[in-house]
Design a protein around this motif. Structure first.
Motif, PDB file in Angstrom:
ATOM      1  N   ALA A 227      38.646  35.357  35.334  1.00  0.00           N
ATOM      2  CA  ALA A 227      38.359  34.040  35.833  1.00  0.00           C
ATOM      3  C   ALA A 227      37.007  33.721  35.277  1.00  0.00           C
ATOM      4  O   ALA A 227      36.011  34.318  34.984  1.00  0.00           O
ATOM      5  N   ARG A 228      37.081  32.322  35.353  1.00  0.00           N
ATOM      6  CA  ARG A 228      35.670  31.530  34.944  1.00  0.00           C
ATOM      7  C   ARG A 228      34.693  31.353  36.370  1.00  0.00           C
ATOM      8  O   ARG A 228      35.107  30.829  37.347  1.00  0.00           O
ATOM      9  N   GLY A 229      33.433  32.094  36.265  1.00  0.00           N
ATOM     10  CA  GLY A 229      32.789  32.127  37.390  1.00  0.00           C
ATOM     11  C   GLY A 229      33.066  33.165  38.368  1.00  0.00           C
ATOM     12  O   GLY A 229      34.272  34.087  38.191  1.00  0.00           O
ATOM     13  N   LYS A 230      32.043  33.394  39.409  1.00  0.00           N
ATOM     14  CA  LYS A 230      32.361  34.659  40.334  1.00  0.00           C
ATOM     15  C   LYS A 230      32.917  34.215  41.723  1.00  0.00           C
ATOM     16  O   LYS A 230      32.914  32.864  42.015  1.00  0.00           O
ATOM     17  N   GLY A 231      33.497  34.854  42.585  1.00  0.00           N
ATOM     18  CA  GLY A 231      33.641  34.858  43.771  1.00  0.00           C
ATOM     19  C   GLY A 231      35.173  34.235  44.060  1.00  0.00           C
ATOM     20  O   GLY A 231      35.209  33.473  44.977  1.00  0.00           O
ATOM     21  N   ASN A 232      35.929  34.450  42.954  1.00  0.00           N
ATOM     22  CA  ASN A 232      37.213  33.691  43.093  1.00  0.00           C
ATOM     23  C   ASN A 232      38.370  34.731  43.957  1.00  0.00           C
ATOM     24  O   ASN A 232      38.121  35.880  44.084  1.00  0.00           O
ATOM     25  N   PRO A 233      38.898  34.095  44.729  1.00  0.00           N
ATOM     26  CA  PRO A 233      40.318  34.693  45.379  1.00  0.00           C
ATOM     27  C   PRO A 233      41.195  35.443  44.732  1.00  0.00           C
ATOM     28  O   PRO A 233      41.196  34.952  43.333  1.00  0.00           O
ATOM     29  N   THR A 234      41.835  36.182  45.228  1.00  0.00           N
ATOM     30  CA  THR A 234      42.821  37.086  44.433  1.00  0.00           C
ATOM     31  C   THR A 234      44.265  36.306  44.528  1.00  0.00           C
ATOM     32  O   THR A 234      44.469  36.176  45.892  1.00  0.00           O
ATOM     33  N   HIS A 235      44.688  36.063  43.436  1.00  0.00           N
ATOM     34  CA  HIS A 235      45.952  35.248  43.683  1.00  0.00           C
ATOM     35  C   HIS A 235      47.071  36.110  43.567  1.00  0.00           C
ATOM     36  O   HIS A 235      47.282  37.154  42.422  1.00  0.00           O
ATOM     37  N   ALA A 236      48.245  35.862  44.273  1.00  0.00           N
ATOM     38  CA  ALA A 236      49.607  36.807  44.040  1.00  0.00           C
ATOM     39  C   ALA A 236      50.160  36.145  42.793  1.00  0.00           C
ATOM     40  O   ALA A 236      50.200  35.056  42.326  1.00  0.00           O
ATOM     41  N   SER A 248      58.039  43.689  40.676  1.00  0.00           N
ATOM     42  CA  SER A 248      56.865  43.526  41.509  1.00  0.00           C
ATOM     43  C   SER A 248      55.497  43.303  40.753  1.00  0.00           C
ATOM     44  O   SER A 248      55.523  44.275  39.797  1.00  0.00           O
ATOM     45  N   VAL A 249      54.695  42.745  41.011  1.00  0.00           N
ATOM     46  CA  VAL A 249      53.541  42.472  40.162  1.00  0.00           C
ATOM     47  C   VAL A 249      52.419  43.007  41.153  1.00  0.00           C
ATOM     48  O   VAL A 249      52.348  42.313  42.263  1.00  0.00           O
ATOM     49  N   PHE A 250      51.524  43.846  40.753  1.00  0.00           N
ATOM     50  CA  PHE A 250      50.370  44.187  41.827  1.00  0.00           C
ATOM     51  C   PHE A 250      49.198  43.923  41.007  1.00  0.00           C
ATOM     52  O   PHE A 250      48.808  44.090  39.893  1.00  0.00           O
ATOM     53  N   VAL A 251      48.239  42.981  41.642  1.00  0.00           N
ATOM     54  CA  VAL A 251      46.825  42.696  41.325  1.00  0.00           C
ATOM     55  C   VAL A 251      45.784  43.444  42.155  1.00  0.00           C
ATOM     56  O   VAL A 251      45.508  43.170  43.431  1.00  0.00           O
ATOM     57  N   ASP A 252      45.191  44.131  41.547  1.00  0.00           N
ATOM     58  CA  ASP A 252      43.933  44.879  42.070  1.00  0.00           C
ATOM     59  C   ASP A 252      42.442  44.424  41.573  1.00  0.00           C
ATOM     60  O   ASP A 252      42.416  44.303  40.145  1.00  0.00           O
ATOM     61  N   SER A 253      41.683  44.052  42.431  1.00  0.00           N
ATOM     62  CA  SER A 253      40.264  43.664  42.022  1.00  0.00           C
ATOM     63  C   SER A 253      39.572  44.715  41.269  1.00  0.00           C
ATOM     64  O   SER A 253      39.608  45.744  41.618  1.00  0.00           O
ATOM     65  N   ASP A 259      35.866  38.239  39.653  1.00  0.00           N
ATOM     66  CA  ASP A 259      36.072  37.563  38.205  1.00  0.00           C
ATOM     67  C   ASP A 259      37.114  38.363  37.543  1.00  0.00           C
ATOM     68  O   ASP A 259      37.192  38.046  36.274  1.00  0.00           O
ATOM     69  N   ASN A 260      37.332  39.597  37.715  1.00  0.00           N
ATOM     70  CA  ASN A 260      38.256  40.535  36.924  1.00  0.00           C
ATOM     71  C   ASN A 260      39.225  41.382  37.772  1.00  0.00           C
ATOM     72  O   ASN A 260      38.971  41.681  38.853  1.00  0.00           O
ATOM     73  N   TRP A 261      40.646  41.369  37.553  1.00  0.00           N
ATOM     74  CA  TRP A 261      41.572  42.024  38.139  1.00  0.00           C
ATOM     75  C   TRP A 261      42.430  42.890  37.302  1.00  0.00           C
ATOM     76  O   TRP A 261      42.575  42.315  36.046  1.00  0.00           O
ATOM     77  N   GLU A 262      43.095  43.841  37.604  1.00  0.00           N
ATOM     78  CA  GLU A 262      43.822  44.485  36.859  1.00  0.00           C
ATOM     79  C   GLU A 262      45.354  44.265  37.204  1.00  0.00           C
ATOM     80  O   GLU A 262      45.622  44.260  38.396  1.00  0.00           O
ATOM     81  N   VAL A 263      46.097  43.836  36.535  1.00  0.00           N
ATOM     82  CA  VAL A 263      47.543  43.523  36.630  1.00  0.00           C
ATOM     83  C   VAL A 263      48.526  44.622  36.288  1.00  0.00           C
ATOM     84  O   VAL A 263      48.480  44.770  35.056  1.00  0.00           O
TER      85      VAL A 263
END
Length: 333
Positions: A227-236, A248-253, A259-263
């Motif tokens: 994501a651009r910038g920091k402090g963004n929420p995790t979206h499903a 099923s899709v899993f999103v882990d910070s 600003d980074n998640w593993e999908v």
């Protein structure tokens, strides 16, 4: 000589956008037509029950033939090929009638998308005219078709039309060919889908994020969402196949910066079959595509009688091409 397995006759496999509510491939591209070809085609010539050829030639030098699609990217089993020699008329069009379900529940908030795969011997100017009959009136939306690539599409926005949602009766599309003389046009596929228009909020959110595939191992997709910038929420997120949510899709910070998640997503094995299968990733409830990947499988076909016949047809097409070129050069002299 080998090819991937031919598309299955009657196949309803269609490349769909996320949130697709309705999709359709006309009969002439889904199954065989009889007769499979006609020379000196007269105006109002029917091809099965949904496709009609219109022209105003005084002497028809137009022919059509249904051909078997063989390219690995083809989803439709059949295509329609039109050969045009001298054309002394002012218009040539292909009218495609859509089934009644097209207008059932159709609203001005919907978006219609027409997808085609087209090959032409020389550059061909084309237009797509959408016609929707509602009560005594017919709403029309025209789009120019950009023939820069083999796979082309046009979108029809209904929001700005005067379409009466309560009186929708029927729909058809006219494919209009400008100056078709001395040309061969093959329409390998035609499909129509209907989906809701994307929300502005969904577009804004998707523009802020970028998803990149890391690898596919053991039937599992792994990607990194940034994501651009920091402090963004995790979206499903959701994985889409042929317009439907699958798996099923899993999103882990990754870290605490937001600003980074593993999908991660398991690829459903029931959707792995011969041909090209494409999967899309979107945020839950949205339509903007974040990433996509395709899986190609299938047994090659050994050289057989059908391959020989196809080769003969290709050689005949080369002869027709040379003949048209000779006629054109003779006329210019």
């Amino acid at each position: 000589m080998s090819r991937l397995t031919l598309p299955v006759i009657g196949s309803n496999a269609i490349r769909k956008q996320p949130r697709t509510e309705w999709s359709y491939r006309p009969e002439a591209w889904a199954g065989p037509v009889y007769p499979s070809g006609i020379a000196a085609v007269a105006t109002k010539q029917k091809i099965r029950s949904e496709v009609t050829i219109f022209h105003d030639c005084t002497h028809s030098e137009l022919s059509f033939r249904q051909v078997r699609n063989t390219d690995k990217s083809d989803f439709a089993p059949f295509g329609l090929r039109m050969d045009v020699f001298n054309f002394d008329g002012s218009f040539l069009s292909l009218a495609i009638e859509m089934p009644k379900e097209t207008v059932e529940g159709l609203k001005r908030s919907h978006l219609l998308r027409l997808d085609m795969i087209v090959d032409s011997e020389r550059p061909q100017e084309m237009f797509a005219l959408l016609n929707i009959r509602h009560g005594p009136n017919t709403e029309q939306v025209v789009r120019e078709i950009e023939m820069r690539r083999r796979e082309i599409w046009v979108k029809f926005e209904l929001y700005y039309t005067q379409y009466d949602e309560a009186r929708g009766d029927s729909m058809w599309v006219d494919l209009i060919f400008e100056g078709p003389s001395m040309n061969q046009v093959t329409i390998h596929d035609v499909t129509m889908i209907r989906r809701p228009r994307a929300s502005i909020w969904g577009i804004i959110i998707a523009a802020k994020y970028r998803l990149n595939k890391k690898n596919i191992v053991g039937g599992k997709y792994v990607g990194i969402l940034r994501a651009r910038g920091k402090g963004n929420p995790t979206h499903a997120m959701e994985m889409i196949y042929l317009g439907n949510v699958v798996g099923s899709v899993f999103v882990d910070s990754i870290g605490d910066d937001g600003d980074n998640w593993e999908v991660k997503a398991d690829i459903p094995k029931e959707f792995l079959m011969d041909g090209v299968q494409t999967f899309l990733f979107v945020f839950e409830g949205q339509t903007e595509i974040l990433d996509r990947f395709s899986i190609i499988t299938g047994e090659p076909l050994e050289e057989d009688l059908r391959a020989e016949i196809q080769l003969l047809r290709e050689e005949l097409d080369m002869m027709k091409c040379a003949f048209r070129r000779h006629c054109t050069e003779t006329i210019r002299r």
